[in-house]
Design an enzyme around this catalytic site. Structure first.
Site, PDB file in Angstrom:
ATOM      1  N   ASP A 121       0.828  -1.200   0.000  1.00  0.00           N
ATOM      2  CA  ASP A 121       0.000   0.000   0.000  1.00  0.00           C
ATOM      3  C   ASP A 121       0.867   1.256   0.000  1.00  0.00           C
ATOM      4  O   ASP A 121       2.074   1.211   0.234  1.00  0.00           O
ATOM      5  CB  ASP A 121      -0.986  -0.014   1.184  1.00  0.00           C
ATOM      6  CG  ASP A 121      -0.312   0.096   2.523  1.00  0.00           C
ATOM      7  OD1 ASP A 121       0.195   1.189   2.838  1.00  0.00           O
ATOM      8  OD2 ASP A 121      -0.300  -0.903   3.278  1.00  0.00           O
ATOM      9  N   TYR A 122       0.237   2.383  -0.256  1.00  0.00           N
ATOM     10  CA  TYR A 122       0.923   3.657  -0.503  1.00  0.00           C
ATOM     11  C   TYR A 122       1.904   4.027   0.608  1.00  0.00           C
ATOM     12  O   TYR A 122       2.994   4.528   0.357  1.00  0.00           O
ATOM     13  CB  TYR A 122      -0.145   4.744  -0.661  1.00  0.00           C
ATOM     14  CG  TYR A 122       0.359   6.094  -1.109  1.00  0.00           C
ATOM     15  CD1 TYR A 122       0.970   6.240  -2.353  1.00  0.00           C
ATOM     16  CD2 TYR A 122       0.195   7.224  -0.320  1.00  0.00           C
ATOM     17  CE1 TYR A 122       1.416   7.482  -2.785  1.00  0.00           C
ATOM     18  CE2 TYR A 122       0.630   8.462  -0.738  1.00  0.00           C
ATOM     19  CZ  TYR A 122       1.244   8.593  -1.967  1.00  0.00           C
ATOM     20  OH  TYR A 122       1.684   9.813  -2.393  1.00  0.00           O
TER      21      TYR A 122
END
Length: 257
Positions: A121-122
Protein backbone atom coordinates in the site's frame (compact mmCIF):
# COMPACT_ATOMS: atom_id res chain seq x y z
CA UNK A 1 3.96 -41.46 -33.78
CA UNK A 2 7.70 -41.63 -34.73
CA UNK A 3 9.21 -45.10 -35.13
CA UNK A 4 12.42 -46.24 -33.45
CA UNK A 5 14.55 -45.15 -36.42
CA UNK A 6 13.04 -41.63 -36.45
CA UNK A 7 13.53 -41.29 -32.72
CA UNK A 8 17.16 -42.34 -33.05
CA UNK A 9 17.69 -39.82 -35.87
CA UNK A 10 16.14 -37.06 -33.76
CA UNK A 11 18.31 -37.97 -30.78
CA UNK A 12 21.44 -38.02 -32.96
CA UNK A 13 20.62 -34.59 -34.40
CA UNK A 14 19.93 -33.16 -30.98
CA UNK A 15 23.19 -34.54 -29.61
CA UNK A 16 25.10 -32.60 -32.26
CA UNK A 17 23.29 -29.33 -31.61
CA UNK A 18 22.24 -27.31 -28.61
CA UNK A 19 24.28 -26.79 -25.46
CA UNK A 20 26.04 -29.34 -23.30
CA UNK A 21 23.91 -30.20 -20.29
CA UNK A 22 26.63 -29.49 -17.71
CA UNK A 23 27.25 -26.07 -19.27
CA UNK A 24 23.55 -25.27 -19.09
CA UNK A 25 23.43 -26.27 -15.41
CA UNK A 26 26.43 -24.08 -14.68
CA UNK A 27 24.77 -21.12 -16.42
CA UNK A 28 21.66 -21.78 -14.34
CA UNK A 29 23.65 -21.37 -11.14
CA UNK A 30 24.20 -24.96 -10.04
CA UNK A 31 27.94 -24.46 -9.53
CA UNK A 32 31.10 -25.21 -11.47
CA UNK A 33 31.16 -27.46 -14.54
CA UNK A 34 32.68 -30.20 -12.38
CA UNK A 35 29.90 -29.83 -9.81
CA UNK A 36 27.27 -29.96 -12.54
CA UNK A 37 28.84 -33.12 -13.97
CA UNK A 38 28.47 -34.70 -10.53
CA UNK A 39 24.80 -33.66 -10.40
CA UNK A 40 24.21 -35.36 -13.76
CA UNK A 41 26.06 -38.54 -12.77
CA UNK A 42 24.13 -38.71 -9.49
CA UNK A 43 20.93 -39.16 -11.49
CA UNK A 44 19.35 -35.86 -10.44
CA UNK A 45 18.66 -34.47 -13.94
CA UNK A 46 15.71 -35.15 -16.23
CA UNK A 47 15.38 -34.07 -19.86
CA UNK A 48 11.81 -34.17 -21.18
CA UNK A 49 10.85 -36.46 -18.31
CA UNK A 50 13.66 -38.96 -18.84
CA UNK A 51 16.56 -39.43 -16.43
CA UNK A 52 19.87 -38.37 -18.00
CA UNK A 53 23.25 -39.44 -16.57
CA UNK A 54 25.42 -39.23 -19.70
CA UNK A 55 27.96 -36.40 -19.70
CA UNK A 56 28.15 -34.41 -22.90
CA UNK A 57 24.43 -34.71 -23.61
CA UNK A 58 23.32 -31.69 -25.63
CA UNK A 59 20.00 -30.01 -25.00
CA UNK A 60 17.93 -27.16 -26.37
CA UNK A 61 16.51 -25.22 -23.38
CA UNK A 62 14.11 -23.44 -25.72
CA UNK A 63 12.54 -26.69 -26.90
CA UNK A 64 13.17 -29.14 -24.08
CA UNK A 65 12.20 -29.22 -20.42
CA UNK A 66 15.13 -29.79 -18.07
CA UNK A 67 14.62 -30.50 -14.38
CA UNK A 68 17.04 -30.90 -11.47
CA UNK A 69 15.70 -32.65 -8.37
CA UNK A 70 12.24 -32.24 -9.89
CA UNK A 71 12.51 -28.46 -10.28
CA UNK A 72 12.38 -27.03 -13.78
CA UNK A 73 15.34 -24.99 -15.02
CA UNK A 74 14.29 -21.60 -16.33
CA UNK A 75 16.96 -19.99 -18.46
CA UNK A 76 15.73 -17.28 -20.78
CA UNK A 77 17.99 -14.27 -21.31
CA UNK A 78 14.97 -12.20 -22.35
CA UNK A 79 13.50 -12.53 -18.85
CA UNK A 80 14.55 -10.26 -16.02
CA UNK A 81 13.44 -10.28 -12.39
CA UNK A 82 14.10 -7.42 -9.99
CA UNK A 83 13.98 -6.87 -6.24
CA UNK A 84 12.94 -3.29 -5.47
CA UNK A 85 12.80 -1.44 -2.15
CA UNK A 86 9.64 0.67 -2.31
CA UNK A 87 9.72 3.83 -0.19
CA UNK A 88 6.65 5.33 1.47
CA UNK A 89 4.29 7.38 -0.68
CA UNK A 90 5.07 5.44 -3.86
CA UNK A 91 2.24 3.69 -5.71
CA UNK A 92 2.64 -0.01 -6.49
CA UNK A 93 1.79 0.57 -10.13
CA UNK A 94 3.61 1.59 -13.28
CA UNK A 95 1.48 4.64 -14.12
CA UNK A 96 -0.78 7.04 -12.24
CA UNK A 97 -3.15 9.50 -13.97
CA UNK A 98 -2.82 11.84 -10.98
CA UNK A 99 0.92 12.10 -11.49
CA UNK A 100 1.97 10.52 -8.20
CA UNK A 101 5.30 8.73 -7.83
CA UNK A 102 5.17 5.13 -9.13
CA UNK A 103 7.46 2.15 -9.57
CA UNK A 104 8.21 3.33 -13.11
CA UNK A 105 9.86 6.41 -11.63
CA UNK A 106 12.33 4.06 -9.94
CA UNK A 107 13.04 1.47 -12.66
CA UNK A 108 12.44 3.74 -15.67
CA UNK A 109 11.86 2.23 -19.12
CA UNK A 110 15.00 0.12 -19.25
CA UNK A 111 13.17 -3.21 -19.07
CA UNK A 112 10.49 -4.03 -21.63
CA UNK A 113 7.07 -5.18 -20.35
CA UNK A 114 8.23 -5.43 -16.74
CA UNK A 115 5.51 -5.56 -14.09
CA UNK A 116 5.23 -5.86 -10.33
CA UNK A 117 4.30 -9.16 -8.67
CA UNK A 118 1.96 -8.11 -5.89
CA UNK A 119 1.65 -4.75 -4.19
CA UNK A 120 2.38 -2.73 -1.08
CA UNK A 121 0.00 0.00 0.00
CA UNK A 122 0.92 3.66 -0.50
CA UNK A 123 2.35 4.18 2.99
CA UNK A 124 4.11 0.83 3.34
CA UNK A 125 7.73 0.16 2.46
CA UNK A 126 10.00 -2.66 1.44
CA UNK A 127 10.38 -5.51 -0.98
CA UNK A 128 8.49 -5.69 -4.25
CA UNK A 129 9.41 -8.19 -6.96
CA UNK A 130 9.14 -7.20 -10.62
CA UNK A 131 9.52 -9.29 -13.77
CA UNK A 132 8.72 -9.57 -17.47
CA UNK A 133 8.34 -13.34 -17.10
CA UNK A 134 4.58 -13.81 -17.33
CA UNK A 135 4.56 -17.42 -16.15
CA UNK A 136 6.64 -16.65 -13.06
CA UNK A 137 4.45 -13.64 -12.25
CA UNK A 138 1.24 -15.67 -12.47
CA UNK A 139 2.58 -18.33 -10.14
CA UNK A 140 3.97 -15.90 -7.56
CA UNK A 141 0.66 -14.03 -7.35
CA UNK A 142 -1.65 -17.05 -7.55
CA UNK A 143 -3.39 -17.82 -4.21
CA UNK A 144 -2.73 -21.52 -4.78
CA UNK A 145 0.96 -21.13 -3.98
CA UNK A 146 0.58 -18.69 -1.05
CA UNK A 147 4.16 -17.43 -1.05
CA UNK A 148 5.37 -16.65 2.48
CA UNK A 149 5.95 -12.97 3.22
CA UNK A 150 7.82 -11.39 6.15
CA UNK A 151 7.16 -7.92 7.59
CA UNK A 152 8.52 -5.71 10.33
CA UNK A 153 5.62 -3.74 11.82
CA UNK A 154 5.84 -0.85 14.27
CA UNK A 155 2.63 -0.75 16.32
CA UNK A 156 0.97 1.89 18.46
CA UNK A 157 0.87 0.66 22.04
CA UNK A 158 2.58 -2.12 23.91
CA UNK A 159 1.61 -5.73 23.26
CA UNK A 160 2.71 -8.86 25.05
CA UNK A 161 3.80 -12.24 23.77
CA UNK A 162 0.34 -13.61 24.51
CA UNK A 163 -1.10 -11.40 21.76
CA UNK A 164 1.38 -12.77 19.22
CA UNK A 165 0.68 -16.34 20.29
CA UNK A 166 -3.07 -15.80 19.95
CA UNK A 167 -2.70 -14.36 16.44
CA UNK A 168 -0.82 -17.51 15.43
CA UNK A 169 -2.98 -20.09 17.20
CA UNK A 170 -6.45 -18.50 16.96
CA UNK A 171 -6.11 -15.68 14.47
CA UNK A 172 -8.51 -12.79 14.13
CA UNK A 173 -11.76 -12.52 12.20
CA UNK A 174 -11.87 -9.74 9.62
CA UNK A 175 -14.65 -8.66 7.27
CA UNK A 176 -13.41 -11.13 4.66
CA UNK A 177 -12.85 -14.07 7.00
CA UNK A 178 -10.59 -15.56 9.63
CA UNK A 179 -6.86 -14.95 9.21
CA UNK A 180 -3.95 -16.42 11.19
CA UNK A 181 -0.31 -15.44 11.27
CA UNK A 182 2.31 -18.11 10.59
CA UNK A 183 4.75 -16.43 12.94
CA UNK A 184 4.74 -13.39 15.22
CA UNK A 185 7.61 -12.29 17.46
CA UNK A 186 8.26 -9.11 19.46
CA UNK A 187 11.56 -7.52 18.44
CA UNK A 188 11.54 -4.40 20.62
CA UNK A 189 9.16 -2.12 22.44
CA UNK A 190 8.51 0.51 25.07
CA UNK A 191 5.45 1.90 26.78
CA UNK A 192 4.10 3.50 23.60
CA UNK A 193 5.39 1.34 20.74
CA UNK A 194 6.00 -2.30 19.86
CA UNK A 195 8.05 -3.62 16.94
CA UNK A 196 7.06 -7.09 15.74
CA UNK A 197 8.22 -9.50 13.07
CA UNK A 198 5.27 -11.05 11.23
CA UNK A 199 5.21 -13.92 8.75
CA UNK A 200 2.09 -14.92 6.79
CA UNK A 201 1.05 -16.38 3.45
CA UNK A 202 -1.97 -14.21 2.71
CA UNK A 203 -1.59 -11.58 0.00
CA UNK A 204 -4.85 -9.78 0.76
CA UNK A 205 -4.92 -6.00 0.56
CA UNK A 206 -3.49 -4.20 3.64
CA UNK A 207 -3.71 -7.49 5.55
CA UNK A 208 -1.08 -6.75 8.24
CA UNK A 209 -2.54 -3.30 8.95
CA UNK A 210 -6.05 -4.77 9.15
CA UNK A 211 -5.00 -7.56 11.51
CA UNK A 212 -3.40 -5.32 14.10
CA UNK A 213 -5.97 -2.55 13.64
CA UNK A 214 -8.71 -5.07 14.43
CA UNK A 215 -7.20 -5.82 17.86
CA UNK A 216 -6.55 -2.19 18.75
CA UNK A 217 -2.89 -1.75 17.78
CA UNK A 218 -2.70 0.41 14.63
CA UNK A 219 0.40 0.01 12.45
CA UNK A 220 2.59 3.12 12.42
CA UNK A 221 5.19 1.74 10.02
CA UNK A 222 5.27 -1.40 7.87
CA UNK A 223 8.27 -2.79 5.99
CA UNK A 224 8.20 -6.01 3.95
CA UNK A 225 11.58 -7.69 4.26
CA UNK A 226 11.15 -11.02 2.44
CA UNK A 227 9.02 -12.76 -0.20
CA UNK A 228 9.56 -16.51 -0.32
CA UNK A 229 13.33 -17.06 -0.51
CA UNK A 230 14.07 -13.49 -1.69
CA UNK A 231 15.28 -11.07 0.99
CA UNK A 232 15.35 -7.28 0.98
CA UNK A 233 18.79 -7.28 2.60
CA UNK A 234 20.64 -3.96 2.55
CA UNK A 235 18.90 -2.65 -0.58
CA UNK A 236 18.36 1.09 -0.08
CA UNK A 237 14.88 2.66 -0.38
CA UNK A 238 14.15 3.74 -3.93
CA UNK A 239 16.71 1.35 -5.44
CA UNK A 240 16.56 -2.09 -7.03
CA UNK A 241 18.78 -4.97 -8.09
CA UNK A 242 18.58 -7.79 -10.62
CA UNK A 243 18.01 -11.20 -9.04
CA UNK A 244 20.71 -13.78 -9.64
CA UNK A 245 20.00 -16.95 -11.60
CA UNK A 246 20.16 -18.88 -8.33
CA UNK A 247 17.59 -16.58 -6.70
CA UNK A 248 15.21 -16.86 -9.66
CA UNK A 249 15.58 -20.62 -9.60
CA UNK A 250 14.77 -20.80 -5.88
CA UNK A 251 11.75 -18.51 -6.33
CA UNK A 252 10.53 -20.60 -9.28
CA UNK A 253 10.84 -23.77 -7.22
CA UNK A 254 8.87 -22.13 -4.40
CA UNK A 255 5.93 -21.56 -6.75
CA UNK A 256 5.97 -24.93 -8.46
CA UNK A 257 7.86 -24.11 -11.65
Amino acid sequence: MPNAYERAEKTHARNNEGIRLQKLLAQAGFGSRRKCEEIIQEGRVEVDGELTTELGTRVDPGQQQIRVDGSRIRLDTRHITLALNKPKRVLSTMDDPKGRFTLRDIVGDRYERIFHMGRLDYDSEGLILMTNDGELSQHVMHPRYEVEKTYIATLEGRIGGNVCRRLVSQGVRLDDGLIKLDHCAIIDGNRDTTIVKVVLHSGKNRIVRRIFGAIGFPVKRLVRTQIGPIKLGDLKPGSYRVLSVTEVRSLSKEVGL
